[in-house]
Scaffold this active site. Structure first.
Site, PDB file in Angstrom:
ATOM      1  N   SER A  10      15.728  35.078  -6.622  1.00 12.05           N
ATOM      2  CA  SER A  10      15.091  35.935  -5.932  1.00 12.05           C
ATOM      3  C   SER A  10      15.486  37.348  -5.530  1.00 12.05           C
ATOM      4  CB  SER A  10      14.646  35.412  -4.578  1.00 12.05           C
ATOM      5  OG  SER A  10      13.967  34.214  -4.523  1.00 12.05           O
ATOM      6  N   HIS A  66       9.819  36.778  -8.151  1.00 11.36           N
ATOM      7  CA  HIS A  66      10.137  35.813  -9.233  1.00 11.36           C
ATOM      8  C   HIS A  66       9.043  36.337 -10.258  1.00 11.36           C
ATOM      9  CE1 HIS A  66      13.157  32.853  -8.084  1.00 11.36           C
ATOM     10  NE2 HIS A  66      12.607  33.274  -6.864  1.00 11.36           N
ATOM     11  N   HIS A 122      10.685  26.105  -8.486  1.00 13.99           N
ATOM     12  CA  HIS A 122      11.540  25.499  -7.456  1.00 13.99           C
ATOM     13  C   HIS A 122      10.922  24.318  -7.005  1.00 13.99           C
ATOM     14  CE1 HIS A 122      11.818  29.679  -6.899  1.00 13.99           C
ATOM     15  NE2 HIS A 122      13.039  29.396  -6.293  1.00 13.99           N
ATOM     16  N   TYR A 182      10.179  22.846  -4.294  1.00 17.90           N
ATOM     17  CA  TYR A 182       9.172  22.911  -3.197  1.00 17.90           C
ATOM     18  C   TYR A 182       7.710  23.299  -3.423  1.00 17.90           C
ATOM     19  CZ  TYR A 182      10.475  27.954  -3.152  1.00 17.90           C
ATOM     20  OH  TYR A 182      10.908  29.158  -3.235  1.00 17.90           O
ATOM     21  N   GLU A 183       7.672  23.946  -4.921  1.00 16.91           N
ATOM     22  CA  GLU A 183       6.159  24.535  -5.365  1.00 16.91           C
ATOM     23  C   GLU A 183       5.553  23.207  -5.883  1.00 16.91           C
ATOM     24  OE1 GLU A 183       6.409  28.411  -7.744  1.00 16.91           O
ATOM     25  OE2 GLU A 183       8.549  27.640  -7.844  1.00 16.91           O
ATOM     26  N   ALA A 207      19.757  33.684  -4.684  1.00 18.20           N
ATOM     27  CA  ALA A 207      20.106  34.172  -3.235  1.00 18.20           C
ATOM     28  C   ALA A 207      20.389  33.039  -2.388  1.00 18.20           C
ATOM     29  CB  ALA A 207      18.696  34.932  -2.690  1.00 18.20           C
ATOM     30  N   MET A 212      17.852  26.619  -2.352  1.00 17.52           N
ATOM     31  CA  MET A 212      16.652  26.015  -2.703  1.00 17.52           C
ATOM     32  C   MET A 212      16.350  25.777  -4.050  1.00 17.52           C
ATOM     33  SD  MET A 212      13.938  27.171   0.310  1.00 17.52           S
ATOM     34  CE  MET A 212      14.395  27.354   1.971  1.00 17.52           C
ATOM     35  N   SER A 213      17.644  26.091  -4.913  1.00 15.76           N
ATOM     36  CA  SER A 213      17.528  26.011  -6.327  1.00 15.76           C
ATOM     37  C   SER A 213      18.647  25.724  -6.840  1.00 15.76           C
ATOM     38  CB  SER A 213      17.089  27.491  -6.926  1.00 15.76           C
ATOM     39  OG  SER A 213      17.900  28.367  -6.365  1.00 15.76           O
ATOM     40  N   ASN A 216      21.716  36.022   4.055  1.00 12.92           N
ATOM     41  CA  ASN A 216      21.659  35.651   5.784  1.00 12.92           C
ATOM     42  C   ASN A 216      22.915  34.775   5.909  1.00 12.92           C
ATOM     43  OD1 ASN A 216      19.371  34.170   3.844  1.00 12.92           O
ATOM     44  ND2 ASN A 216      20.320  32.850   5.703  1.00 12.92           N
ATOM     45  N   HIS A 247      11.503  34.817   3.961  1.00  8.71           N
ATOM     46  CA  HIS A 247      11.722  35.170   2.563  1.00  8.71           C
ATOM     47  C   HIS A 247      11.740  36.860   2.451  1.00  8.71           C
ATOM     48  CE1 HIS A 247      11.560  34.548  -1.767  1.00  8.71           C
ATOM     49  NE2 HIS A 247      10.535  35.291  -1.896  1.00  8.71           N
TER      50      HIS A 247
END
Length: 282
Positions: free
Chosen positions: A34, A65, A87, A89-90, A117, A215-216, A239, A251
Site C-alpha cells: 500500500s 494498489h 488480500h 480479506y477481499e 505497509a 494483512m499480507s 503506525n 487506511h
C-alpha cells in the site's frame, strides 16, 4: 486453475517482453504494498501490463494498489514489479496470490522481494521506519497451499527454514546502512483484516514474539518457498498498533505515512538492487 492461469500469464508476459524488451530476463519480482508503487515508476526501459490482461493476477479492490505489472530495470537489474496485490480479506480465498507467484517462477525469477505497509508492536519501532522482515507468524486462517498439491511447482510437504533468505537479508541490511537508515529487523505477524487489531490482540502478538503486524506478506512467502523462489522482505512502518498510541487507525493514515516514507523506501530498494547488479564487462 492456478496452474493453468500461471502458465497463461507467463506466456502472455513473455510475448509482451519479446516484442518490447527482447533481451529482458527477470531476475526478481517485487510485490509493492500500500502506497509503495512509486518504486515501479523508477524503472528504466519500462513496459506496463494491466492485471486485467493476466488471469493469474488479482485486481485489488483496495486504494493504493494500482493493479499493474511493470517490467524494467532497477539499478541495472531486470525486475518485475507488482503495483498492488490481493488480500485474504477481499474474499477470494487465502491463495489469492499463489498463481501470480508461480508465474514469476515460470518466468525464471530467482527471488521475490515482498514489501508492505505495517504497524509497529513496539515503541522503539517508530512510524516511518523501514524494517527488514526476518521471520513471520501466520495468524491467517490457513496456508495458501491447503488443498490438492501441484507437484509441478513443489512437494506436498516442504520446509520453511530460511524462509527469508539470510544472504538477501544481509544485502538488505547493507543497503539500509549505506542509505543512512538504522538497520532494523523483526518478525511479521499476519492478521486477516480488514478490521485492525484490538489492544488485547496486539498484546497477544507481543507475547508470542511479533514485532510488526500487517494483512499480507505471509501467503506470498509460503507460495514462493513452495515453488523454490527465494524471499527477501521489508515493511514500511506506518503506525503504532492499537494500544500503543492515541492516533486513530485508518487506511487513509496508512497511505499518508507510506507516501511520506516512499522516497527513503525507493532509495533503499535501489541500493539493494545496485548491490546485486553485475559489474560492467571489462
Amino acid at each position: 486453475m492456478e496452474k493453468n492461469s500461471a502458465f497463461q500469464a507467463a506466456g502472455y508476459i513473455q510475448a509482451v517482453l519479446r516484442q518490447n524488451l527482447p533481451d529482458f530476463k527477470p531476475r526478481a519480482a517485487c510485490i509493492l504494498g500500500s502506497g509503495l508503487g512509486r518504486l515501479a515508476d523508477k524503472l528504466t526501459d519500462k513496459v506496463t501490463i494491466p492485471y486485467q490482461d493476466l488471469a493469474a493476477f488479482p485486481i485489488s479492490s483496495v486504494e493504493g494498489h494500482a493493479g499493474e505489472l511493470v517490467a524494467g530495470r532497477l539499478a541495472g537489474v531486470p525486475v518485475l514489479c507488482m503495483k498492488g496485490r490481493g488480500h485474504f480479506y477481499e474474499g477470494r480465498g487465502i491463495g489469492i496470490m499463489t498463481a501470480a507467484i508461480r508465474t514469476f517462477k515460470l518466468l525464471g525469477c530467482d527471488f521475490v522481494f515482498v514489501t508492505a505497509a505495517a504497524g509497529s508492536l513496539h515503541k522503539e519501532i517508530a512510524p516511518g521506519s523501514l524494517v527488514a522482515i526476518s521471520d513471520h507468524i501466520n495468524l491467517l486462517p490457513q496456508s495458501p497451499l491447503v488443498g490438492a498439491n501441484d507437484a509441478a511447482f513443489g512437494p506436498r510437504f516442504f520446509s520453511m527454514a530460511n524462509a527469508y533468505n539470510a544472504d538477501l537479508c544481509s544485502l538488505l541490511r547493507q543497503a539500509l546502512v549505506k542509505n543512512g537508515v538504522e538497520p532494523a529487523q523483526g518478525v511479521y505477524v499476519a492478521w486477516s483484516g480488514p478490521n485492525f487489531e484490538t489492544a488485547a490482540e496486539i498484546r497477544m502478538m507481543q507475547i508470542i514474539g511479533g514485532d510488526i503486524v500487517g494483512m499480507s506478506v505471509v501467503p506470498e512467502v509460503i507460495a514462493a518457498r513452495h515453488c523454490g523462489l527465494k524471499v527477501v522482505a521489508a515493511a514500511v512502518i506506518t503506525n503504532y498498533a492499537e494500544g500503543l498510541s492515541d492516533t486513530a487507525l485508518s487506511h487513509e493514515q496508512t497511505l499518508h505515512c507510506a507516501a511520506q516514507a516512499a522516497d527513503k523506501f525507493v532509495q533503499v530498494m535501489t541500493g539493494f538492487f545496485a548491490e546485486l547488479a553485475e559489474p560492467p564487462a571489462g
